[in-house]
Design an enzyme around this catalytic site. Structure first.
Site, PDB file in Angstrom:
ATOM      1  N   GLU A  76       0.842  -1.213   0.000  1.00 21.31           N
ATOM      2  CA  GLU A  76       0.000   0.000   0.000  1.00 21.31           C
ATOM      3  C   GLU A  76       0.873   1.258   0.000  1.00 21.31           C
ATOM      4  O   GLU A  76       0.570   2.235  -0.689  1.00 21.31           O
ATOM      5  CB  GLU A  76      -0.929   0.021   1.220  1.00 21.31           C
ATOM      6  CG  GLU A  76      -1.961  -1.103   1.246  1.00 21.31           C
ATOM      7  CD  GLU A  76      -2.840  -1.116   0.007  1.00 21.31           C
ATOM      8  OE1 GLU A  76      -3.201  -0.031  -0.467  1.00 21.31           O
ATOM      9  OE2 GLU A  76      -3.142  -2.213  -0.500  1.00 21.31           O
TER      10      GLU A  76
ATOM     11  N   ASP B 111       3.986  -3.929  -5.790  1.00 21.13           N
ATOM     12  CA  ASP B 111       4.570  -5.211  -5.360  1.00 21.13           C
ATOM     13  C   ASP B 111       6.095  -5.114  -5.312  1.00 21.13           C
ATOM     14  O   ASP B 111       6.727  -5.554  -4.351  1.00 21.13           O
ATOM     15  CB  ASP B 111       4.185  -6.329  -6.339  1.00 21.13           C
ATOM     16  CG  ASP B 111       2.770  -6.863  -6.092  1.00 21.13           C
ATOM     17  OD1 ASP B 111       2.183  -6.514  -5.046  1.00 21.13           O
ATOM     18  OD2 ASP B 111       2.267  -7.630  -6.935  1.00 21.13           O
TER      19      ASP B 111
HETATM   20 ZN   LIG Z   1      -2.419  -2.506  -4.740  1.00 23.77          ZN
END
Ligand SMILES: [Zn+2]
Length: 426
Positions: A283, A368
């Site tokens: 996030e 990621d």
């Molecule tokens: Zn995401």
């Protein structure tokens, strides 16, 4: 001239709607076939981690959702035709005109009647989704009472916020002249920024409880991670997501110093501390890469184009007649044109949706990669796999369906990128 233009619009509208429907049915049938074909075997890459039972549950859940989606699609198209070419909106407008007369009250009444009727039409499917589909797979935690209370609350909040905004935009349309759309657009953007600020602190708490994160170990881990990444947050909160659904999530929200981290209680129940870290780092990655700001800016650019188009269409008689509406001769058509525009736009904007889905998947890969650098690929992949498994997300979606619709990459692609590490990163 207006007659032939309105015939051209009818043809274009029907063609776009028909072609869009065919495309959607084709994509959904591909997805259904693909998932059904891979139902009997866990993909090799996940053979050691995902059980056959989980894999089949995910397949069945995906299939059930896709089938409900087909029904929704057909119903949506029928309702759209009912409102437009079959004359529903025009009839509603005439009826209210006879009842109330013209003026601002009639226009607001038209908007309200439209919202209430469309909501009522959608209600049975929404009920079915929660109490039949989600229930069958063990995700629904809502009682009928909570569902009704939610409905009442969101309608009240919608009316409280929506009515003054609608009145103000209608006023601008009538009072400002040709450039009303520019002012309305600026106002709309300002309102959206305000909503982003007040939603987490004023609106979300009306639906869920937000308790400070108590777990000391997790607190210190999360705080350390955020410091390492250069973030400060006003607070770490746990939200009682389990009140409504077993689906798990986490998010990072707010602007400037008012940022807050929210974990669903369902997420904390399922993930280990290092896995929670990895999800939060993902996030934070969205923030580091400025994805949120980029999204807001592109939404604003689209809004500006949309309002400009609306400003132009308001003046075109063929826009009304081409969509099955008889414009008012002696009084304002502002509420009518707003509704027609809202109804007709998605038929055309559907075709550019894959561009946004692709951009969103690119952002997911970037987040990621950031999370992998800050925590570990191992923790992020086990966390994601647990979430895929718990949310019964299929590991074998149809690749073309993914390209068109998915805002998040499929699990296989995502984990492969992560495990590939630096060598595979481009
Ligand atoms: Zn995401």
């Amino acid at each position: 001239m207006p007659l032939s233009t309105s015939l051209a619009l009818i043809s274009l509208f029907v063609a776009a709607l028909g072609f869009g429907l065919l495309l959607r049915f084709w994509l959904s049938s591909r997805q259904i076939r693909h998932v059904a074909q891979h139902r009997e075997q866990v993909p090799a890459a996940f053979a050691g981690t995902i059980s056959l039972a989980s894999h089949q549950k995910a397949a069945d859940y995906t299939l059930a959702k896709a089938r409900l989606g087909l029904l929704e699609m057909a119903l949506g198209a029928a309702v759209l035709l009912g409102w437009t070419l079959l004359g529903g909106l025009s009839a509603l407008n005439q009826a209210l005109m006879q009842w109330i007369g013209d003026g601002m009250t009639q226009q607001l009444a038209l908007l309200v009647a439209f919202v209430v009727l469309s909501g009522a039409i959608d209600l049975p499917l929404s009920w079915y989704q929660t109490f039949v589909l989600e229930q069958r797979f063990g995700f629904n935690k809502m009682t009928l009472k909570l569902w009704l209370v939610d409905l009442l609350k969101s309608s009240l909040i919608g009316a409280l916020i929506g009515l003054p905004i609608a009145a103000l935009i209608l006023w601008m349309m009538a009072a400002i002249g040709n450039l009303w759309w520019l002012w309305a657009c600026l106002f709309w953007m300002g309102f959206n920024v305000l909503l982003l600020v007040i939603y987490p602190t004023l609106i979300a708490p009306l639906f869920n409880k937000f308790a400070p994160l108590e777990d000391e170990i997790l607190r210190s881990r999360v705080t350390a991670l955020m410091q390492r990444c250069g973030f400060s947050a006003k607070g770490l909160f746990v939200m009682d997501g389990s009140k409504r659904s077993a689906h798990a999530n986490a998010y990072f929200t707010g602007f400037g110093a008012a940022k807050r981290v929210v974990f669903y209680d369902t997420l904390l129940a399922k993930l280990s501390a290092p896995e929670v870290d990895a999800v939060l780092a993902h996030e934070l990655g969205h923030f580091k890469h400025k994805h949120i700001i980029k999204r807001i800016v592109s939404m604003f650019a689209l809004s500006l184009a949309g309002f400009a188009l609306l400003g132009y269409l308001t003046q075109q008689v063929w826009f009304y007649t081409g969509l099955g509406v008889q414009p008012n001769v002696a009084s304002a058509n502002d509420a009518l044109v707003l509704l027609l525009f809202m109804l007709a736009m998605p038929v055309f904007s559907f075709f550019i949706a894959p561009l946004f889905a692709q951009l969103s998947r690119k952002h997911e890969f970037e987040a990621d990669a950031y999370a992998v650098r800050q925590t570990s690929a191992q923790d992020l992949s086990t966390a994601l796999l647990k979430l895929y498994e718990d949310n019964a997300a299929t590991l074998t979606p149809d690749p073309l369906y993914v390209r068109f619709y998915y805002s998040h990459p499929g699990a296989t692609e995502r984990l492969a990128r992560m495990q590939g590490g630096a060598s595979a990163a481009v």
